[in-house]
Every structure is written in structure tokens, then in C-alpha cells.
Design a protein around this motif. Structure first.
Motif, PDB file in Angstrom:
ATOM      1  N   GLU A 128       0.736  -1.087  -0.268  1.00 33.47           N
ATOM      2  CA  GLU A 128       0.040  -0.078  -0.071  1.00 33.47           C
ATOM      3  C   GLU A 128       0.812   1.365   0.206  1.00 33.47           C
ATOM      4  O   GLU A 128       0.481   2.504  -0.362  1.00 33.47           O
ATOM      5  CB  GLU A 128      -1.054  -0.256   1.034  1.00 33.47           C
ATOM      6  N   ARG A 129       2.258   1.206   0.265  1.00 26.91           N
ATOM      7  CA  ARG A 129       2.776   2.282   0.339  1.00 26.91           C
ATOM      8  C   ARG A 129       3.366   2.564  -1.237  1.00 26.91           C
ATOM      9  O   ARG A 129       3.758   3.751  -1.517  1.00 26.91           O
ATOM     10  CB  ARG A 129       4.293   2.078   1.235  1.00 26.91           C
ATOM     11  N   ILE A 130       3.440   1.696  -2.061  1.00 27.36           N
ATOM     12  CA  ILE A 130       3.801   1.727  -3.467  1.00 27.36           C
ATOM     13  C   ILE A 130       2.436   2.197  -4.316  1.00 27.36           C
ATOM     14  O   ILE A 130       2.588   3.027  -4.914  1.00 27.36           O
ATOM     15  CB  ILE A 130       4.284   0.728  -3.907  1.00 27.36           C
ATOM     16  N   ASN A 131       1.331   1.459  -4.204  1.00 24.28           N
ATOM     17  CA  ASN A 131       0.115   1.804  -4.825  1.00 24.28           C
ATOM     18  C   ASN A 131      -1.148   1.783  -3.885  1.00 24.28           C
ATOM     19  O   ASN A 131      -1.778   0.864  -3.779  1.00 24.28           O
ATOM     20  CB  ASN A 131      -0.131   0.634  -5.667  1.00 24.28           C
ATOM     21  N   PRO A 132      -1.275   2.789  -3.085  1.00 20.91           N
ATOM     22  CA  PRO A 132      -2.114   2.972  -2.198  1.00 20.91           C
ATOM     23  C   PRO A 132      -3.774   2.847  -2.855  1.00 20.91           C
ATOM     24  O   PRO A 132      -4.602   2.164  -2.206  1.00 20.91           O
ATOM     25  CB  PRO A 132      -2.132   4.371  -1.358  1.00 20.91           C
ATOM     26  N   TYR A 133      -3.803   3.302  -3.877  1.00 20.59           N
ATOM     27  CA  TYR A 133      -4.921   3.105  -4.718  1.00 20.59           C
ATOM     28  C   TYR A 133      -5.590   1.666  -5.001  1.00 20.59           C
ATOM     29  O   TYR A 133      -6.425   1.361  -4.805  1.00 20.59           O
ATOM     30  CB  TYR A 133      -5.098   3.891  -6.068  1.00 20.59           C
ATOM     31  N   TYR A 134      -4.328   0.848  -5.514  1.00 19.49           N
ATOM     32  CA  TYR A 134      -4.584  -0.618  -5.825  1.00 19.49           C
ATOM     33  C   TYR A 134      -4.968  -1.237  -4.398  1.00 19.49           C
ATOM     34  O   TYR A 134      -6.164  -1.870  -4.310  1.00 19.49           O
ATOM     35  CB  TYR A 134      -3.454  -1.147  -6.434  1.00 19.49           C
ATOM     36  N   ALA A 135      -4.038  -0.856  -3.334  1.00 21.68           N
ATOM     37  CA  ALA A 135      -4.263  -1.823  -2.284  1.00 21.68           C
ATOM     38  C   ALA A 135      -5.740  -1.427  -1.341  1.00 21.68           C
ATOM     39  O   ALA A 135      -6.503  -2.320  -0.878  1.00 21.68           O
ATOM     40  CB  ALA A 135      -3.068  -1.438  -1.119  1.00 21.68           C
ATOM     41  N   GLY A 136      -6.066  -0.189  -1.518  1.00 17.30           N
ATOM     42  CA  GLY A 136      -7.162   0.165  -0.849  1.00 17.30           C
ATOM     43  C   GLY A 136      -8.408  -0.190  -1.471  1.00 17.30           C
ATOM     44  O   GLY A 136      -9.350  -0.840  -0.901  1.00 17.30           O
ATOM     45  N   ASN A 137      -8.442  -0.197  -2.801  1.00 15.73           N
ATOM     46  CA  ASN A 137      -9.626  -0.710  -3.758  1.00 15.73           C
ATOM     47  C   ASN A 137      -9.711  -1.974  -3.385  1.00 15.73           C
ATOM     48  O   ASN A 137     -10.840  -2.548  -3.308  1.00 15.73           O
ATOM     49  CB  ASN A 137      -9.403  -0.182  -5.106  1.00 15.73           C
ATOM     50  N   MET A 138      -8.646  -2.704  -3.406  1.00 18.50           N
ATOM     51  CA  MET A 138      -8.778  -4.232  -3.688  1.00 18.50           C
ATOM     52  C   MET A 138      -9.141  -4.833  -2.115  1.00 18.50           C
ATOM     53  O   MET A 138      -9.860  -5.496  -1.912  1.00 18.50           O
ATOM     54  CB  MET A 138      -7.387  -4.880  -3.921  1.00 18.50           C
ATOM     55  N   ALA A 139      -8.800  -3.909  -1.026  1.00 17.57           N
ATOM     56  CA  ALA A 139      -9.022  -4.468   0.347  1.00 17.57           C
ATOM     57  C   ALA A 139     -10.765  -4.189   0.623  1.00 17.57           C
ATOM     58  O   ALA A 139     -11.345  -5.045   1.026  1.00 17.57           O
ATOM     59  CB  ALA A 139      -8.516  -3.589   1.243  1.00 17.57           C
ATOM     60  N   MET A 140     -11.132  -2.967  -0.151  1.00 20.39           N
ATOM     61  CA  MET A 140     -12.490  -3.013  -0.066  1.00 20.39           C
ATOM     62  C   MET A 140     -13.285  -3.847  -0.923  1.00 20.39           C
ATOM     63  O   MET A 140     -14.298  -4.124  -0.472  1.00 20.39           O
ATOM     64  CB  MET A 140     -12.902  -1.430  -0.475  1.00 20.39           C
ATOM     65  N   LEU A 141     -12.949  -3.905  -1.974  1.00 18.54           N
ATOM     66  CA  LEU A 141     -13.583  -5.060  -2.881  1.00 18.54           C
ATOM     67  C   LEU A 141     -13.668  -6.472  -2.243  1.00 18.54           C
ATOM     68  O   LEU A 141     -14.554  -7.136  -2.458  1.00 18.54           O
ATOM     69  CB  LEU A 141     -12.972  -4.900  -4.528  1.00 18.54           C
ATOM     70  N   ARG A 142     -12.483  -6.851  -1.929  1.00 23.21           N
ATOM     71  CA  ARG A 142     -12.417  -8.065  -1.251  1.00 23.21           C
ATOM     72  C   ARG A 142     -13.111  -7.879  -0.006  1.00 23.21           C
ATOM     73  O   ARG A 142     -14.105  -9.298   0.254  1.00 23.21           O
ATOM     74  CB  ARG A 142     -11.164  -8.422  -0.795  1.00 23.21           C
ATOM     75  N   SER A 143     -13.517  -7.080   0.971  1.00 25.48           N
ATOM     76  CA  SER A 143     -14.406  -7.074   2.047  1.00 25.48           C
ATOM     77  C   SER A 143     -15.744  -7.146   1.470  1.00 25.48           C
ATOM     78  O   SER A 143     -16.654  -7.908   2.117  1.00 25.48           O
ATOM     79  CB  SER A 143     -14.343  -5.777   2.907  1.00 25.48           C
ATOM     80  N   ILE A 144     -16.008  -6.451   0.468  1.00 24.05           N
ATOM     81  CA  ILE A 144     -17.392  -6.450  -0.242  1.00 24.05           C
ATOM     82  C   ILE A 144     -17.816  -8.130  -0.594  1.00 24.05           C
ATOM     83  O   ILE A 144     -18.740  -8.489  -0.318  1.00 24.05           O
ATOM     84  CB  ILE A 144     -17.501  -5.795  -1.346  1.00 24.05           C
ATOM     85  N   PHE A 145     -16.800  -8.673  -1.124  1.00 23.67           N
ATOM     86  CA  PHE A 145     -16.981 -10.089  -1.567  1.00 23.67           C
ATOM     87  C   PHE A 145     -16.910 -11.043  -0.558  1.00 23.67           C
ATOM     88  O   PHE A 145     -17.983 -11.853  -0.580  1.00 23.67           O
ATOM     89  CB  PHE A 145     -15.704 -10.323  -2.723  1.00 23.67           C
ATOM     90  N   THR A 146     -16.184 -10.841   0.424  1.00 23.29           N
ATOM     91  CA  THR A 146     -16.267 -11.721   1.416  1.00 23.29           C
ATOM     92  C   THR A 146     -17.661 -11.538   2.316  1.00 23.29           C
ATOM     93  O   THR A 146     -18.437 -12.344   2.721  1.00 23.29           O
ATOM     94  CB  THR A 146     -15.207 -11.421   2.559  1.00 23.29           C
ATOM     95  N   PHE A 147     -18.062 -10.534   2.518  1.00 22.95           N
ATOM     96  CA  PHE A 147     -19.495 -10.252   3.346  1.00 22.95           C
ATOM     97  C   PHE A 147     -20.465 -10.844   2.478  1.00 22.95           C
ATOM     98  O   PHE A 147     -21.358 -11.501   3.055  1.00 22.95           O
ATOM     99  CB  PHE A 147     -19.719  -8.565   3.262  1.00 22.95           C
ATOM    100  N   PHE A 148     -20.374 -10.533   1.090  1.00 22.73           N
ATOM    101  CA  PHE A 148     -21.566 -11.096   0.219  1.00 22.73           C
ATOM    102  C   PHE A 148     -21.548 -12.699   0.364  1.00 22.73           C
ATOM    103  O   PHE A 148     -22.610 -13.276   0.346  1.00 22.73           O
ATOM    104  CB  PHE A 148     -21.343 -10.564  -1.144  1.00 22.73           C
ATOM    105  N   SER A 149     -20.455 -13.153   0.218  1.00 19.37           N
ATOM    106  CA  SER A 149     -20.182 -14.656   0.112  1.00 19.37           C
ATOM    107  C   SER A 149     -20.624 -15.287   1.630  1.00 19.37           C
ATOM    108  O   SER A 149     -21.200 -16.267   1.513  1.00 19.37           O
ATOM    109  CB  SER A 149     -18.765 -14.968   0.083  1.00 19.37           C
ATOM    110  N   VAL A 150     -20.376 -14.694   2.698  1.00 15.42           N
ATOM    111  CA  VAL A 150     -20.751 -14.914   3.922  1.00 15.42           C
ATOM    112  C   VAL A 150     -22.341 -15.068   3.927  1.00 15.42           C
ATOM    113  O   VAL A 150     -22.978 -16.024   4.571  1.00 15.42           O
ATOM    114  CB  VAL A 150     -20.111 -14.109   5.050  1.00 15.42           C
ATOM    115  N   LEU A 151     -22.702 -13.767   3.569  1.00 15.99           N
ATOM    116  CA  LEU A 151     -24.547 -13.747   3.468  1.00 15.99           C
ATOM    117  C   LEU A 151     -25.109 -14.897   2.758  1.00 15.99           C
ATOM    118  O   LEU A 151     -25.883 -15.739   3.139  1.00 15.99           O
ATOM    119  CB  LEU A 151     -24.514 -12.530   2.671  1.00 15.99           C
TER     120      LEU A 151
END
Lengths: 452, 235
Positions: free
Chosen positions: A299-322
Motif C-alpha cells: 500500500e505504500r507503493i500503490n495505495p489506490y490499488y491496495a485500498g480498492n482491492m481491500a474494499m472489494l475483497r471485503s464486499i466480496f467476503t461479506f456477500f459470500s458469507v451472506l
């Protein structure tokens, strides 16, 4: 010959409405996860390609130790010297997983059109190596639009033009430079300075000449002429009004240095990025180089990539658990009803010599068959939906991105396989949980329950 | 032939019904010899079904011992009891207990399915023999719903005999049948008892059936009140 699978299949057909309802719930779950997962996978591929190849970080970035934090403010101390660059290149050339290593110099200055100056963030890179990066098969496959200049051609095409620069569209617009070298009459030279108060946009667009001004690392004022040969898109809008790309040697002249800020390492497709990072760091340190090595997803190199992927993975995980909860409840409900309805049958099977395991296996087979059929249906529905969505060419503009992005849903077989495997396991587990208590009930109770 | 197949010694069985404890068997002792055709009779609640359940290893005694073919079943694990039931005991139920999604052939095949030692060809032969023995050769692919009560009970008898058991336990096998069919079913069991030398033990309320049985055990309140060896058994 009858088998326990046949019995399971017949039992599924016994209550068609319940089986259909449960199967639909499972299929919708599989389709939902496949579509969301496919979207996340596609976004990840886009952001990854953009980060690695278009934001000039490569798969791995080699800075002088502390360079990531301090090179912009103290480049003399934290840039990689010519000898260090040579040692890094020499070490990297021995690593089989490395496809390409490119030196980048970055620095800030002012860019003027004769009347107006605006700050720029300059990137200096060998044009031939830069061309290899922009024409990489992965870039051509995933982000061809972003790699293609908006106007003009890539920098490497203008080797004969001294001071050739590529400006981001926003930066060119700020300086009213609406035309690039190729769009102007041949043999034209930079005209006299216009009357800045009366100058029109056409007058600024009459040539492609700009002036680069910066402080050298010694603190002296330095200036260079530049010729705009192309305008480019930057992946992120934050960089659109400031980005200037020119040859490494030209930028080094401007800053009066022979150093580079970092070396971007591009790996072969088969390489494991994090393992390669460790290997590169170990090799470079082993060669006595005081360097810091980062993977592109740091995230120190590509904060946009790291931040977006963290968010998308969270959404995906939440949806999958649901979805998993809905699936589990649906299966538990269906199997509980099945068990209640077939209590006498359970007793009969046990009396005939079926063990508890055999009975559990029978019910698990039923849910596995149901999950298998639902998985196939879900994957097919997901593929159909993905085709429709991709074909509709829907676009949206995520925050921080220069251009609208087409919603593309990939349906990678690996994701489908994993989703189906997870569903099978979940269904088997849910069934086991719903049935295990019943099969432990005494046989005489199971049989007498039926008689009641 | 005369060694006891089943031996119950001072068997007690209690059930809890809410706050009440029902003493279903009170020190019951009994021996069954190989090849016998025996009826257990008694009023409702006398302990007939409990006796059959204990002998068939589908319930456990609270006290006393149950020995089946020389093995004390009380000490067996659940899996071992399953194997014993599968290989040595056939069950016939009052409500037939056929699996509705399986046809006649498949219902009879059920106990054979879980025995990997029986080859497919042997399995087929056993099933067809059992079907012929009960006279259902024309109904092999019929599902239970398409059969009459008597035919369903014949399927159940065939299923009980498919594994060539030592003992067939029948809990009120004629209770859901009209009297003509009931006689036919008992006659069929007698015929198979004679032909296959299989021990039969069945419970019944029906006094008329006792004229066909070699031995009648009368139960009352969980104990044997009379054990009759009849000499008018039908040939």
C-alpha cells in the motif's frame, strides 16, 4: 443395480417442489457469487495491470533504503547512484524470473508555455524500455486504451526530436497546448512569445513547445526546452494535471544528475511476485546494496490499488458469507423436513443394517447431488448474465479514475470451480449438521415415531 | 438344530414416559431354537414389541442378557449390531415399511446394498429367488404405491429373507391386512420356514392365527405367563 446414489436421486425427486426451491436458492447463490467474484477478479486484473505497467512501478520496485520516503525531498542522498544502478541491473539480470528492469527518475518542476507556468511531476525513462512496457501483452490484453496516447505516438517514436515530452491530457489542457508535434506543419519553429494578456488558445496551440524549469540537486535553476510529441491518459485523475514523461537522460540533464529514483522490475508471467521480491531483496543485499524492495501491491507503493482491492475483497467476503448463510439455512431447513417426513424410513434402514454413517451418507449424497445440479445451473446463469452485461458495454467512473470504466465481468473457470466446491462442502456440512442428531435416535423410537 | 438361537435371561426393560417409568419387561427369560415358528401374543402393552426389539438388536436391555447365535449382543458396538441385523435378522413390520421411491426389486435389494461381500450376480439371484418365493414375479418393477396391502407385505417378507437370515422377526405382520390376506401371509411364512429352515418369531393379537403356529408364547405385563408348544401346526 441400485446404488445409494440412485436412492439419493429418487429421494430428491420425491418432493419436487422443495427440491426445486432449495436448488433455486443454491443456484442463485452460486450465480451471485460467480458474478460478483468475476467482477472483482476483472477489476483486480485492471488495477493490477494499470499499477504495474502504466504507473511505472513494475511487479517489484527497488529503492535505495529510505528512498520511498525521502527521495522526493532529498534526492541527492536517497536516489540510486549510477554505480548502484549498474550493480542492481547486473544482479537482476542473473535472476531467471526477471523479464525487464527499468530505471525511473522522478522529480518536480514548472512547465511553461511562454505565458503561464504550472507544476509538473516528471518521469524520466528510457523510451525504448518504456515502449516495451506499454506494448507488453498484458497491457494490450487488459488496458489497451490507457496505454495508447490520446494524441501523437509513444515517446520511443521520436528519438530524433530533442526534448520530446509526453504530457498528460490535463497538463496539456492547462497550458492550452491542444496540438502535438505531428499535428503541426513540418519545419515549424517556436514562434515569438505572444502577448500574454491578449493571447488566445489558438496562439498557444500554434506550436508544441514548452519550457521545463526545475532546481538541480545542487539548488541551481535549470531549464530545458521541450517538444510535446504526445498526450497521454493517466490511470488516476490525481495525476492527470501534472504528469510529464520524457527520456531519462533529458530529465537527468534538467536535474543535473546521473541518478535514478528507483528501478522497476517486471517479472515473467509465471513468477510468484512475493517470492521474487524476497529473492531480489536477498540478492541485492547480498551484493552489498542498501536497498528497499517492495511488491506492487504494497500500500505504500500503490495505495489506490491496495485500498480498492481491500474494499472489494471485503464486499466480496461479506456477500459470500451472506450467501453461505442463506444456503446453509436453506439446506438445513430442507433436510430437517426430509428427516421428519422420513423418520420411519430411517428406522427401517437402521433395522436392515444401515449404520449411522450409512444414513448420514445417504442424506449427504442427496445434498451433494442437489448442490451439484444447482452449481451447474448457477454457473450457466452467471455466464449468461456476464455475457449480457459485457455485451451491454455499461460504463461507470469510479472515484479517482480519469476515464469511465466499462463494467466487464470475467467468469474464470477457477472461480466457478472454487464456488462449486465450496457449495458442495457447505451443503454436505449443513446436511450433516441437520441429520446427525436424528440418525443417533434409537431405532425403536424411529420406528414407533412412524406408527404414531 | 436344537441349540438355542436366541436366549434371553432375566431381561428387564424400562421406558420413561414423561415423569412415569414404564416397566415393559420384568425379568423375561426365553429360548428360541433354530427353525422354530413361534408367535408372541398378549394384550397391548404386554411387552411383545419390546421383546422383538431386544432380540432384533434394535433396542438394548436395561438388565439381563440377550444372546444371539452364541453372541451376547448387549456388549456389541452399534456398528457390530448393524452387521448382525443385516446378516442374521430379517424384519417384517406391521406397516410394511417399504421405501416408496424404490420398486419391488430395489426394496428387496436394500439390505444387500450395504454388504460388499455379496457379488452383483449373487445379489441378483438372491433377489429373484426371494421374489419368486413370495409369488411376486410379475411385479418386479412396481413401486409400493401400486401394490395391495398383501403384496406389500410379501415384498417385506422377501426383503427380510434376501440375506438368508437365521431369524425373521415380524411385529404384528397381519394387523393391517384383512383376515383372508392375513392367513395367506402366515401360510407363506410357514411355507418359507419349512423351505428355508429360517426361524420365525412374530407378534400378533389375532387368536385365529395361532391354530397355524407351532409355539405360542403368552406375555402379560412383561413376563411370560404361558409357553405353549402346539401339535396342530399346519403341514
Amino acid at each position: 443395480m441400485t446404488s445409494t446414489w440412485t436412492i439419493a436421486l429418487r429421494n430428491l425427486a420425491r418432493n419436487r417442489r422443495r427440491t426445486l426451491t432449495s436448488g433455486l436458492a443454491l443456484a442463485v447463490g452460486v450465480a451471485g457469487i460467480s458474478l460478483l467474484g468475476g467482477y472483482v477478479a476483472r477489476v483486480e486484473l485492471f488495477l493490477r495491470t494499470s499499477a504495474i505497467y502504466l504507473q511505472n512501478t513494475g511487479h517489484i520496485v527497488v529503492y535505495k533504503a529510505g528512498g520511498l520516503e525521502h527521495a522526493s525531498s532529498r534526492p541527492r542522498k536517497f536516489n540510486l547512484s549510477a554505480s548502484e544502478l549498474a550493480a542492481v541491473r547486473s544482479t537482476l539480470s542473473a535472476l531467471p524470473e526477471v523479464e525487464l528492469a527499468v530505471d525511473y527518475l522522478s522529480g518536480v518542476g514548472l512547465l511553461g508555455n511562454g505565458c503561464k507556468s504550472v507544476p509538473f511531476l516528471g518521469v524520466g525513462v528510457d523510451p525504448k524500455l518504456h515502449a516495451r512496457v506499454l506494448q507488453h501483452p498484458e497491457v494490450v490484453r487488459v488496458t489497451p486504451d490507457l496505454a495508447r496516447p490520446v494524441q501523437g505516438k509513444i515517446l520511443a517514436e521520436y528519438a530524433s526530436i530533442e526534448g520530446a515530452v509526453a504530457l498528460s491530457s490535463g497538463l496539456a489542457r492547462r497550458l492550452s497546448k491542444s496540438r502535438v508535434h505531428d499535428q503541426l506543419p513540418p519545419g515549424r519553429t517556436a514562434g515569438a512569445l505572444p502577448d500574454c494578456k491578449a493571447a488566445s488558445a489558438d496562439q498557444f496551440a500554434a506550436d508544441a513547445n514548452v519550457q521545463l524549469v526545475a532546481l538541480t540537486y545542487d539548488g541551481s535553476l535549470s531549464a530545458q526546452d521541450g517538444e510535446i510529441v504526445s498526450t497521454i491518459k493517466t490511470p488516476l485523475s490525481a495525476a492527470d494535471e501534472t504528469t510529464l514523461v520524457t527520456s531519462l537522460s533529458r530529465l537527468q540533464q534538467l536535474f543535473d544528475t546521473d541518478t535514478a529514483t528507483y528501478v522497476a522490475v517486471f517479472l515473467k508471467p509465471s513468477a510468484n511476485i512475493h517470492a521474487a521480491r524476497d529473492s531480489v531483496e536477498a540478492r541485492l543485499r547480498g551484493a552489498g546494496l542498501q536497498v528497499s524492495v517492495y511488491a506492487f501491491d504494497d500500500e505504500r507503493i500503490n495505495p489506490y490499488y491496495a485500498g480498492n482491492m481491500a474494499m472489494l475483497r471485503s464486499i466480496f467476503t461479506f456477500f459470500s458469507v451472506l450467501v453461505a448463510c442463506v444456503v446453509a439455512l436453506s439446506v438445513v431447513n430442507a433436510m430437517t423436513l426430509n428427516v421428519i417426513e422420513r423418520t420411519r424410513e430411517l428406522g427401517t434402514f437402521r433395522a436392515l443394517g444401515f449404520t449411522r454413517r450409512d444414513l448420514l451418507g445417504l442424506f449427504v449424497r442427496e445434498s451433494v447431488l442437489l448442490a451439484g445440479a444447482a452449481s451447474i445451473a448457477g454457473v450457466l446463469v452467471a455466464r449468461l448474465c456476464a455475457s449480457l452485461i459485457n455485451g451491454a458495454e455499461l460504463r461507470f467512473q469510479p472515484p479517482g479514475v480519469t476515464d469511465p470504466y466499462q463494467i466487464v465481468i470475467a467468469t474464470p473457470p477457477a472461480l466457478s470451480a472454487m464456488t462449486c466446491a465450496a457449495l458442495l462442502c457447505l451443503c454436505a456440512l449443513s446436511t450433516w449438521s441437520a441429520v446427525r442428531r436424528s440418525v443417533r435416535t434409537g431405532i425403536h423410537r424411529l420406528l414407533s415415531h412412524a406408527a404414531a | 438344530m436344537n441349540s438355542p438361537l436366541i436366549k434371553l435371561d432375566q431381561v428387564h426393560k424400562r421406558y420413561r414416559l414423561g415423569d412415569t417409568t414404564v416397566h415393559a419387561l420384568r425379568g423375561l427369560s426365553l429360548e428360541l431354537r433354530r427353525g422354530e415358528f413361534t408367535a408372541v401374543v398378549g394384550a397391548s402393552g404386554s411387552g411383545k414389541t419390546t421383546t422383538l426389539n431386544l432380540i432384533g438388536c434394535i433396542d438394548d436391555a436395561d438388565e439381563g442378557t440377550v444372546v444371539f447365535d452364541g453372541t451376547a449382543v448387549t456388549a456389541l458396538s452399534d456398528d457390530a449390531k448393524c452387521a448382525l441385523r443385516n446378516q442374521k435378522v430379517g424384519f417384517i413390520f406391521q406397516t410394511f415399511n417399504l421405501v416408496p421411491v424404490l420398486d419391488v426389486y430395489e426394496n428387496i435389494e436394500l439390505p444387500l446394498l450395504i454388504n460388499p461381500r455379496i457379488a452383483a450376480a449373487d445379489r441378483r439371484e438372491r433377489i429373484m429367488t426371494a421374489i419368486e418365493d413370495v409369488g411376486l414375479s410379475d411385479y418386479v418393477r412396481q413401486v409400493p404405491d401400486k401394490l395391495s396391502g398383501g403384496q406389500r407385505q410379501r415384498v417385506a417378507i422377501a426383503r427380510a429373507l434376501a440375506m438368508d437370515p437365521l431369524l425373521v422377526l415380524a411385529d404384528e405382520p397381519t394387523a393391517n391386512l384383512d383376515s383372508t390376506t392375513a392367513y395367506k401371509i402366515v401360510d407363506l411364512m410357514l411355507e418359507l420356514n419349512a423351505k428355508r429352515k429360517v426361524t420365525f418369531l412374530f407378534s400378533t393379537h389375532d387368536d385365529r392365527l395361532m391354530s397355524r403356529v407351532a409355539r405360542v408364547i403368552h406375555l402379560s405385563d412383561g413376563v411370560i405367563v404361558r409357553d405353549e408348544h402346539m401339535d396342530h401346526r399346519a403341514a
